[in-house]
Design an enzyme around this catalytic site. Structure first.
Site, PDB file in Angstrom:
ATOM      1  NE  ARG A  55       6.840  50.714 102.870  1.00 49.34           N
ATOM      2  CZ  ARG A  55       6.270  51.836 102.465  1.00 49.34           C
ATOM      3  NH1 ARG A  55       5.840  52.716 103.341  1.00 49.34           N
ATOM      4  NH2 ARG A  55       6.134  52.076 101.182  1.00 49.34           N
ATOM      5  N   GLY A 114       2.131  51.013  94.954  1.00 52.99           N
ATOM      6  CA  GLY A 114       1.368  50.697  96.166  1.00 52.99           C
ATOM      7  C   GLY A 114       0.120  49.872  95.891  1.00 52.99           C
ATOM      8  N   GLY A 169       6.414  55.193  95.674  1.00 56.27           N
ATOM      9  CA  GLY A 169       6.899  56.293  94.841  1.00 56.27           C
ATOM     10  C   GLY A 169       8.286  56.017  94.282  1.00 56.27           C
TER      11      GLY A 169
HETATM   12  P1  ADP Z   1      -0.091  51.951  91.704  1.00 52.56           P
HETATM   13  O1  ADP Z   1      -0.374  52.465  93.095  1.00 52.56           O
HETATM   14  O2  ADP Z   1       0.136  50.475  91.711  1.00 52.56           O
HETATM   15  O3  ADP Z   1       0.979  52.718  91.007  1.00 52.56           O
HETATM   16  P2  ADP Z   1      -2.219  53.506  90.548  1.00 52.56           P
HETATM   17  O4  ADP Z   1      -2.281  54.322  91.795  1.00 52.56           O
HETATM   18  O5  ADP Z   1      -1.710  54.118  89.325  1.00 52.56           O
HETATM   19  O6  ADP Z   1      -1.439  52.133  90.858  1.00 52.56           O
HETATM   20  O7  ADP Z   1      -3.667  52.989  90.153  1.00 52.56           O
HETATM   21  C1  ADP Z   1      -4.520  52.352  91.077  1.00 52.56           C
HETATM   22  C2  ADP Z   1      -5.922  52.898  90.980  1.00 52.56           C
HETATM   23  O8  ADP Z   1      -6.426  52.848  89.661  1.00 52.56           O
HETATM   24  C3  ADP Z   1      -6.865  52.057  91.819  1.00 52.56           C
HETATM   25  O9  ADP Z   1      -7.385  52.868  92.853  1.00 52.56           O
HETATM   26  C4  ADP Z   1      -7.944  51.617  90.841  1.00 52.56           C
HETATM   27  O10 ADP Z   1      -9.245  51.659  91.383  1.00 52.56           O
HETATM   28  C5  ADP Z   1      -7.811  52.647  89.739  1.00 52.56           C
HETATM   29  N1  ADP Z   1      -8.373  52.153  88.480  1.00 52.56           N
HETATM   30  C6  ADP Z   1      -7.957  51.118  87.740  1.00 52.56           C
HETATM   31  N2  ADP Z   1      -8.765  50.928  86.686  1.00 52.56           N
HETATM   32  C7  ADP Z   1      -9.736  51.865  86.764  1.00 52.56           C
HETATM   33  C8  ADP Z   1     -10.883  52.195  85.973  1.00 52.56           C
HETATM   34  N3  ADP Z   1     -11.187  51.501  84.874  1.00 52.56           N
HETATM   35  N4  ADP Z   1     -11.625  53.253  86.371  1.00 52.56           N
HETATM   36  C9  ADP Z   1     -11.299  53.959  87.480  1.00 52.56           C
HETATM   37  N5  ADP Z   1     -10.248  53.699  88.253  1.00 52.56           N
HETATM   38  C10 ADP Z   1      -9.479  52.669  87.905  1.00 52.56           C
HETATM   39 MG    MG Z   2      -1.462  54.194  93.746  1.00 53.47          MG
END
Ligand code: ADP
Ligand code: MG
Length: 407
Positions: A42, A358, A381
């Site tokens: 960042r 993230g 976010g």
């Molecule tokens: P971002 O931060 O990119 O917006 P999210 O926070 O929505 O993404 O999702 C990330 C989380 O989703 C990770 O911690 C990952 O382990 C979890 N995840 C992805 N697929 C599965 C699954 N099949 N079962 C449990 N957790 C999952």
């Molecule tokens: Mg996340």
């Protein structure tokens, strides 16, 4: 709708900053462990704006939040180590002001010559920052002649340094990082090159509902992965074992699929997956077809190879790709394969590729393809808010650039 983020805002390049005091709101919310910065992405992302201001011989005043000190000064969350790191990166001194407003800040600014940099202490040591009080916003504004917001990662918050301050200065604009974020994300939403393929994964449908709804109206294809697929599968009566399902959202899942059908867009769910007894990788795992009842009481942790193949084909034809949410539990190496292969497929796309969120950014970095992505959003976010089509208060607060005079 995101259009309100779009009308062109004046950028730092449009402002007359030479020799003047420029308050730049940056996002220096970096991870710090025992006084050491463990990821300076960042800080580096802010350098183009800071260098631009220094080249024009502005007096640069930088302000950021760090963590959640809840309005109290706390030594763990001081920005002092950031001043040191920034000084190394710029190869020039950075004065650190012990407080964000008041005498230490005023003195630091008064003692800085054109071409010099001051970093103010953590804004959130004052509860008035998040409270967005006019007095605090005015105190910040009084340090400067010009305001520039380059903190995309904080633009979804209406705080004193992102929103209130704009009312107290007349010369205001956005930084180069913010401009690049708004250009990439805005372009994808207002005027995407088609086909526009959106890849959505992650843990919960609930945290991505607005993103899905917004993308349903804009994309040509939605590729779904991660745990969120299981709410859709359960709704369809497929065996889900102990996979993460949000039972309260089964009707919503049905509505989403119906909406995709009405709009005539492809809404693709995995056709195979990796199942195991424990998400931490301590149990054996195997690939099963989505309708295979052998999942029994195990859970799904990644998309399978057949799904990767199909999704990669859709991606190969895309001209615009937006990705948010990993395809599986990528933190566990054994279950990172689906996410890594989708990351590579996106990296190979010749059109515009945008990644936000993230964990998604961490996944792309883990896959080692970050240099082959058109735009990696620095806002966690804030990127999600933008992808949801919501107005970012930090952007909306700034007046639009006057329209070009008619020819
Ligand atoms: P971002 O931060 O990119 O917006 P999210 O926070 O929505 O993404 O999702 C990330 C989380 O989703 C990770 O911690 C990952 O382990 C979890 N995840 C992805 N697929 C599965 C699954 N099949 N079962 C449990 N957790 C999952
Ligand atoms: Mg996340």
């Amino acid at each position: 709708m995101a259009e309100a983020n779009r009308p062109r805002k004046p950028t730092i390049e449009d402002l007359d900053i030479a020799g003047r005091r420029v308050f730049i709101r940056v996002d220096f919310n970096v991870p710090i462990v025992d006084g050491t910065i463990t990821d300076d992405t960042r800080i580096k992302a802010s350098l183009p704006t800071i260098r631009h201001a220094l080249k024009r011989k502005a007096i640069v005043i930088l302000a950021s939040h760090l963590g959640r000190p809840k309005g109290r000064r706390c030594q763990d969350l001081t920005l002092r180590p950031v001043a040191a790191r920034l000084s190394e990166l710029l190869d020039s001194p950075v004065t650190f002001a012990e407080t964000a407003i008041g005498t230490p800040a005023q003195t630091a600014v008064a003692d800085t010559k054109p071409g010099g940099v001051v970093l103010l202490e953590n804004l959130r040591f004052h509860q008035e920052e998040e409270g967005n009080t006019p007095e605090f916003a005015r105190a910040l504004a009084s340090l400067a002649d010009i305001y520039v917001n380059d903190a995309f990662g904080a633009a979804h918050r209406a705080h004193a340094s992102t929103e209130g301050i704009v009312r107290h200065l007349t010369e205001v604009g956005i930084g180069l990082l913010m401009a690049s974020e708004l250009d990439y994300l805005g372009q994808a939403f207002d005027d995407p090159e088609r086909p526009f393929v959106a890849v959505i994964g992650g843990a919960k449908v609930s945290s991505k509902l607005d993103v899905i709804h917004n993308l349903l109206e804009r994309a040509d294809t939605l590729l779904i992965g991660g745990a969120m697929a299981y709410t859709f599968f359960k709704q369809q009566g497929l065996p889900v074992g102990r996979s993460l399902v949000e039972n309260g959202l089964l009707d919503t899942a049905r509505d989403i699929m119906a909406r995709a059908k009405t709009r005539g867009i492809a809404f693709e769910l995995p056709v195979d997956h990796v199942v195991t007894a424990e998400a931490d990788g301590s149990s054996p795992y195997e690939v099963l077809a989505i309708n295979d009842p052998a999942i029994a009481d195990r859970l799904a942790v990644d998309i399978g190879p057949e799904t990767v193949e199909r999704y990669s084909k859709s991606l190969a034809d895309a001209s615009t790709v937006v990705w948010n949410g990993p395809m599986g539990v990528f933190e566990t190496d054994a279950f990172a394969e689906g996410t890594t292969r989708i990351a590579r497929a996106i990296a190979a796309v010749r059109g515009t590729t945008i990644i936000g969120g993230g964990d998604s950014v961490a996944a792309v970095t883990k896959a080692g393809v970050q240099d082959q992505i058109s735009h990696i959003s620095t806002g966690g976010g804030a990127s999600l808010e933008f992808l949801s089509g919501r107005i970012l208060p930090g952007v909306a607060a700034l007046p639009d650039r006057p329209a070009d005079p008619a020819v």
